[in-house]
Design a protein around this motif. Structure first.
Motif, short mmCIF file in Angstrom:
data_model
loop_
_atom_site.label_atom_id
_atom_site.label_comp_id
_atom_site.label_asym_id
_atom_site.label_seq_id
_atom_site.Cartn_x
_atom_site.Cartn_y
_atom_site.Cartn_z
N THR A 30 0.83 -1.21 0.00
CA THR A 30 0.00 0.00 0.00
C THR A 30 0.86 1.26 0.00
OG1 THR A 30 -1.50 -1.22 1.49
CG2 THR A 30 -1.96 1.12 1.18
N ARG A 31 0.41 2.30 -0.76
CA ARG A 31 1.11 3.59 -0.74
C ARG A 31 0.83 4.34 0.55
NH1 ARG A 31 0.98 6.61 -6.64
NH2 ARG A 31 1.52 4.76 -7.88
N PHE A 32 1.75 5.26 0.89
CA PHE A 32 1.59 6.05 2.11
C PHE A 32 0.22 6.73 2.12
CE2 PHE A 32 3.37 8.26 5.75
CZ PHE A 32 2.58 9.41 5.82
N SER A 33 -0.14 7.37 1.02
CA SER A 33 -1.39 8.14 0.97
C SER A 33 -2.60 7.23 1.18
CB SER A 33 -1.51 8.85 -0.38
OG SER A 33 -1.24 7.92 -1.43
N ALA A 34 -2.55 6.04 0.60
CA ALA A 34 -3.68 5.10 0.77
C ALA A 34 -3.74 4.60 2.21
CB ALA A 34 -3.51 3.93 -0.19
N LEU A 35 -2.57 4.43 2.82
CA LEU A 35 -2.53 4.00 4.22
C LEU A 35 -3.13 5.06 5.13
CD1 LEU A 35 0.84 2.20 5.09
CD2 LEU A 35 -1.48 1.46 5.65
N ALA A 36 -2.81 6.31 4.81
CA ALA A 36 -3.34 7.42 5.63
C ALA A 36 -4.86 7.40 5.60
CB ALA A 36 -2.81 8.74 5.09
N ARG A 37 -5.42 7.05 4.44
CA ARG A 37 -6.89 6.98 4.33
C ARG A 37 -7.44 5.72 5.02
NH1 ARG A 37 -5.53 8.73 -0.81
NH2 ARG A 37 -5.72 6.63 -1.72
N ALA A 38 -6.61 4.66 5.02
CA ALA A 38 -7.11 3.37 5.54
C ALA A 38 -7.07 3.30 7.07
CB ALA A 38 -6.26 2.24 4.97
N VAL A 39 -6.33 4.23 7.70
CA VAL A 39 -6.25 4.21 9.17
C VAL A 39 -6.94 5.46 9.74
CG1 VAL A 39 -4.71 4.15 11.17
CG2 VAL A 39 -4.06 2.94 9.07
N PRO A 40 -8.21 5.31 10.12
CA PRO A 40 -9.00 6.46 10.55
C PRO A 40 -8.37 7.21 11.73
CG PRO A 40 -10.15 4.39 11.08
CD PRO A 40 -8.95 4.04 10.28
N GLY A 41 -8.24 8.53 11.57
CA GLY A 41 -7.81 9.35 12.69
C GLY A 41 -6.32 9.52 12.83
N ILE A 42 -5.53 8.83 12.00
CA ILE A 42 -4.08 8.96 12.15
C ILE A 42 -3.58 10.21 11.41
CG2 ILE A 42 -3.36 7.56 10.11
CD1 ILE A 42 -1.24 6.30 12.05
N SER A 43 -2.69 10.95 12.06
CA SER A 43 -2.13 12.14 11.40
C SER A 43 -0.97 11.70 10.51
CB SER A 43 -1.60 13.10 12.47
OG SER A 43 -0.44 12.52 13.10
N GLN A 44 -0.60 12.59 9.59
CA GLN A 44 0.52 12.30 8.68
C GLN A 44 1.79 12.05 9.49
OE1 GLN A 44 0.27 14.04 5.07
NE2 GLN A 44 2.37 13.60 4.41
N LYS A 45 1.98 12.90 10.51
CA LYS A 45 3.20 12.79 11.33
C LYS A 45 3.22 11.44 12.08
CE LYS A 45 5.61 15.00 15.15
NZ LYS A 45 5.29 15.56 16.49
N MET A 46 2.05 11.05 12.63
CA MET A 46 2.00 9.80 13.39
C MET A 46 2.19 8.59 12.47
SD MET A 46 1.82 8.23 16.20
CE MET A 46 1.25 9.39 17.46
N LEU A 47 1.62 8.68 11.25
CA LEU A 47 1.77 7.56 10.31
C LEU A 47 3.24 7.42 9.91
CD1 LEU A 47 0.61 5.30 8.60
CD2 LEU A 47 0.02 6.99 6.84
N THR A 48 3.89 8.57 9.64
CA THR A 48 5.31 8.54 9.27
C THR A 48 6.13 7.91 10.40
OG1 THR A 48 4.98 10.59 8.02
CG2 THR A 48 7.26 10.02 8.60
N GLN A 49 5.88 8.36 11.62
CA GLN A 49 6.62 7.87 12.80
C GLN A 49 6.35 6.38 13.02
OE1 GLN A 49 5.98 10.43 16.29
NE2 GLN A 49 5.83 8.56 17.52
N THR A 50 5.08 5.97 12.91
CA THR A 50 4.71 4.57 13.16
C THR A 50 5.34 3.66 12.11
OG1 THR A 50 2.63 5.29 14.18
CG2 THR A 50 2.75 3.00 13.44
N LEU A 51 5.27 4.07 10.84
CA LEU A 51 5.83 3.25 9.76
C LEU A 51 7.35 3.12 9.91
CD1 LEU A 51 3.76 4.49 6.69
CD2 LEU A 51 3.86 2.13 7.57
N ARG A 52 7.99 4.24 10.30
CA ARG A 52 9.45 4.21 10.47
C ARG A 52 9.81 3.23 11.59
NH1 ARG A 52 14.22 6.79 9.74
NH2 ARG A 52 15.51 7.08 11.61
N GLN A 53 9.05 3.28 12.68
CA GLN A 53 9.32 2.40 13.83
C GLN A 53 9.06 0.93 13.43
OE1 GLN A 53 7.54 4.07 17.27
NE2 GLN A 53 9.05 3.11 18.61
#
Lengths: 112, 112
Positions: A30-53
């Motif tokens: 999945t692309r980052f943008s599609a993931l951001a849509r697929a995880v309700p309520g997650i901010s861009q910053k939190m998604l970036t941080q979570t994926l990196r971790q």
């Protein structure tokens, strides 16, 4: 060993890690943008941080496509899939006990 | 339903909830002070907050003993035990994959 296990449990027992894990299980690569849509309520910053971790922990593989415009895909690694399986029972527990917890909360709130 | 399940997952997928759950599984009915010792690294404030939330969710039963000095005991409810069981596979996963995650982190840190 206990301290290491507790640390790892504390790392994976995390709401956003679980929701990203679930989205990747359901959607595959999945692309980052599609993931951001697929995880309700997650901010861009939190998604970036979570994926990196998750990438650092070995749960997620990151592929950068050198095209114009460049884009990045994420997918679960085999280790990531084993974590997803381990959490299956927790997801089933949550679905099965939604009402029981809601009733306990309502009861607590009237007592309190 | 999804949003409710995600909310509950986000609630229980919490490091301190898991560690308190584990301590109560192992020790049975336990006083606050003993719980504070049994959960490494938890502050008094965090233990108070976590226990209150677990009581509200119906996972923990709180007994106040009206003696001098008064003391409070905590034990898991049947619902709390089912949550503990649901997380068993996650604990086993963590024990089984400590080294794999450590290796992934070491590899990521050298690449990064």
């Amino acid at each position: 060993m206990d301290a290491l296990v507790n640390e790892l449990i504390g790392r994976v027992a995390d709401k956003w890690t679980l929701l990203v894990l679930e989205a990747l299980e359901e959607n595959g690569e999945t692309r980052f943008s599609a993931l951001a849509r697929a995880v309700p309520g997650i901010s861009q910053k939190m998604l970036t941080q979570t994926l990196r971790q998750m990438e650092r922990d070995g749960f997620v593989h990151r592929t950068v496509h050198p095209v114009i415009p460049p884009h990045v895909d994420y997918r679960l690694t085999p280790l990531g899939h084993t974590l997803g399986e381990a959490f299956c029972s927790v997801w089933h527990w949550a679905e099965a006990h939604l009402d029981t917890v809601a009733a306990a909360r309502a009861d607590f709130d009237t007592r309190d």
